[in-house]
Design a protein around this motif. Structure first.
Motif, mmCIF file in Angstrom:
data_model
loop_
_atom_site.group_PDB
_atom_site.id
_atom_site.type_symbol
_atom_site.label_atom_id
_atom_site.label_comp_id
_atom_site.label_asym_id
_atom_site.label_seq_id
_atom_site.Cartn_x
_atom_site.Cartn_y
_atom_site.Cartn_z
ATOM 1 N N VAL A 160 5.767 -3.826 2.988
ATOM 2 C CA VAL A 160 6.655 -2.687 3.054
ATOM 3 C C VAL A 160 6.525 -1.850 1.639
ATOM 4 O O VAL A 160 6.333 -0.524 2.033
ATOM 5 N N ASN A 161 6.214 -2.336 0.533
ATOM 6 C CA ASN A 161 5.941 -1.527 -0.697
ATOM 7 C C ASN A 161 4.499 -0.888 -0.540
ATOM 8 O O ASN A 161 4.331 0.142 -0.905
ATOM 9 N N LEU A 162 3.622 -1.584 0.009
ATOM 10 C CA LEU A 162 2.341 -0.967 0.030
ATOM 11 C C LEU A 162 2.383 0.158 1.095
ATOM 12 O O LEU A 162 1.563 1.009 0.847
ATOM 13 N N ILE A 163 3.083 0.099 2.219
ATOM 14 C CA ILE A 163 3.269 0.994 3.232
ATOM 15 C C ILE A 163 3.889 2.129 2.638
ATOM 16 O O ILE A 163 3.579 3.388 2.839
ATOM 17 N N LYS A 164 5.059 2.150 1.751
ATOM 18 C CA LYS A 164 5.696 3.248 1.074
ATOM 19 C C LYS A 164 4.567 4.006 0.241
ATOM 20 O O LYS A 164 4.758 4.987 0.049
ATOM 21 N N ARG A 165 3.911 3.017 -0.133
ATOM 22 C CA ARG A 165 2.569 3.993 -1.203
ATOM 23 C C ARG A 165 1.417 4.402 -0.490
ATOM 24 O O ARG A 165 0.578 5.114 -0.937
ATOM 25 N N GLY A 166 1.481 4.487 0.932
ATOM 26 C CA GLY A 166 0.609 5.154 1.825
ATOM 27 C C GLY A 166 -0.609 4.207 2.252
ATOM 28 O O GLY A 166 -1.725 4.583 2.797
ATOM 29 N N VAL A 167 -0.486 2.797 1.972
ATOM 30 C CA VAL A 167 -1.651 2.012 2.371
ATOM 31 C C VAL A 167 -1.487 1.844 3.999
ATOM 32 O O VAL A 167 -0.394 1.323 4.063
ATOM 33 N N HIS A 168 -2.548 1.810 4.501
ATOM 34 C CA HIS A 168 -2.366 1.574 6.143
ATOM 35 C C HIS A 168 -2.620 0.250 6.398
ATOM 36 O O HIS A 168 -3.656 -0.463 6.021
ATOM 37 N N LEU A 169 -1.722 -0.370 6.845
ATOM 38 C CA LEU A 169 -1.814 -1.902 7.361
ATOM 39 C C LEU A 169 -1.467 -1.896 8.872
ATOM 40 O O LEU A 169 -0.665 -1.233 9.436
ATOM 41 N N GLU A 170 -1.783 -2.955 9.562
ATOM 42 C CA GLU A 170 -1.672 -3.326 10.973
ATOM 43 C C GLU A 170 -0.198 -3.557 11.309
ATOM 44 O O GLU A 170 0.331 -2.984 12.164
ATOM 45 N N ASP A 171 0.331 -3.986 10.402
ATOM 46 C CA ASP A 171 1.883 -4.374 10.565
ATOM 47 C C ASP A 171 2.675 -4.787 9.242
ATOM 48 O O ASP A 171 1.941 -4.779 8.242
ATOM 49 N N ASP A 172 3.795 -4.603 9.336
ATOM 50 C CA ASP A 172 4.762 -5.072 7.979
ATOM 51 C C ASP A 172 5.408 -6.249 8.148
ATOM 52 O O ASP A 172 6.484 -6.392 7.354
ATOM 53 N N LEU A 173 4.996 -6.929 8.817
ATOM 54 C CA LEU A 173 5.861 -8.289 8.997
ATOM 55 C C LEU A 173 5.264 -9.494 8.217
ATOM 56 O O LEU A 173 4.172 -9.542 7.739
ATOM 57 N N CYS A 174 6.082 -10.409 7.883
ATOM 58 C CA CYS A 174 5.642 -11.465 6.728
ATOM 59 C C CYS A 174 4.707 -12.512 7.767
ATOM 60 O O CYS A 174 4.697 -12.889 8.725
ATOM 61 N N PRO A 175 3.316 -12.608 6.881
ATOM 62 C CA PRO A 175 2.386 -13.261 7.673
ATOM 63 C C PRO A 175 2.954 -14.854 8.095
ATOM 64 O O PRO A 175 2.468 -15.220 9.095
#
Length: 182
Positions: free
Chosen positions: A112-127
């Motif tokens: 969630v914090n990485l996405i807030k900083r603009g990092v593109h991830l496949e999903d934001d779910l707990c692995p």
């Protein structure tokens, strides 16, 4: 740059106020550097310059500069409050203390914090569980893996409380004197 320069080499007082005579290696950049310089200049307005070449600091009643009052003044303006003050227990390894400190400030690299900083991830779910957002509260408190780890630590060391509702509850308990007795 002259590291041995005196205050009077860099600041002069006239009827127009303070004049700063900087000797930078490069020009000050726009943005944060410019804002920081303006902040430093505004802080210097609180200092009194006398005939002798020394700082007089109004942050302390004695007028003598020391780091502690300056740190408190900067902290009160710059840091957000999040629960009780951090206790740096020497019995806890530095990496763990830094993890706790960053966790309290919500500065860990969760999805969630990485996405807030603009990092593109496949999903934001707990692995591990793939069910909930990977937030600091989830990975340390709510995820079934975290619950299992806390249960095992409680069984092994008998010091983690049965129910924890927030990260501050867990971290506050982790700062208790009982931790030093393990």
């Amino acid at each position: 740059m002259d590291p041995n320069c005196s205050i009077s080499d860099r600041i002069s007082i006239s009827e127009n106020g303070l004049t700063f005579l900087w000797n930078w290696r490069r020009p000050i950049r726009d943005g944060r550097e410019q804002r920081d310089l303006i902040s430093i200049i505004s802080l210097c307005e609180n200092f009194r310059f006398g005939s002798c070449d020394k700082w007089r600091c109004d942050l302390d009643k004695s007028g003598v500069f020391s780091v502690a009052p300056l740190r408190k003044a900067i902290d009160s303006m710059a840091l957000r409050r999040c629960g009780p003050p951090t206790m740096w227990l020497k019995t806890v390894p530095t990496k763990i203390r830094m993890f706790i400190w960053r966790g309290r400030l919500d500065r860990l690299s969760t999805k969630v914090n990485l996405i807030k900083r603009g990092v593109h991830l496949e999903d934001d779910l707990c692995p591990p569980c793939k069910e909930y957002l990977e937030t600091i509260n989830h990975i340390l408190l709510e995820c079934r893996k975290a619950v299992d780890v806390r249960r095992n630590i409680k069984y092994w060391a008998d010091w983690i409380p049965d129910s924890v509702s927030s990260i501050n509850d867990l971290l506050f308990f982790g700062q208790s004197p009982e931790l030093g007795q393990l």
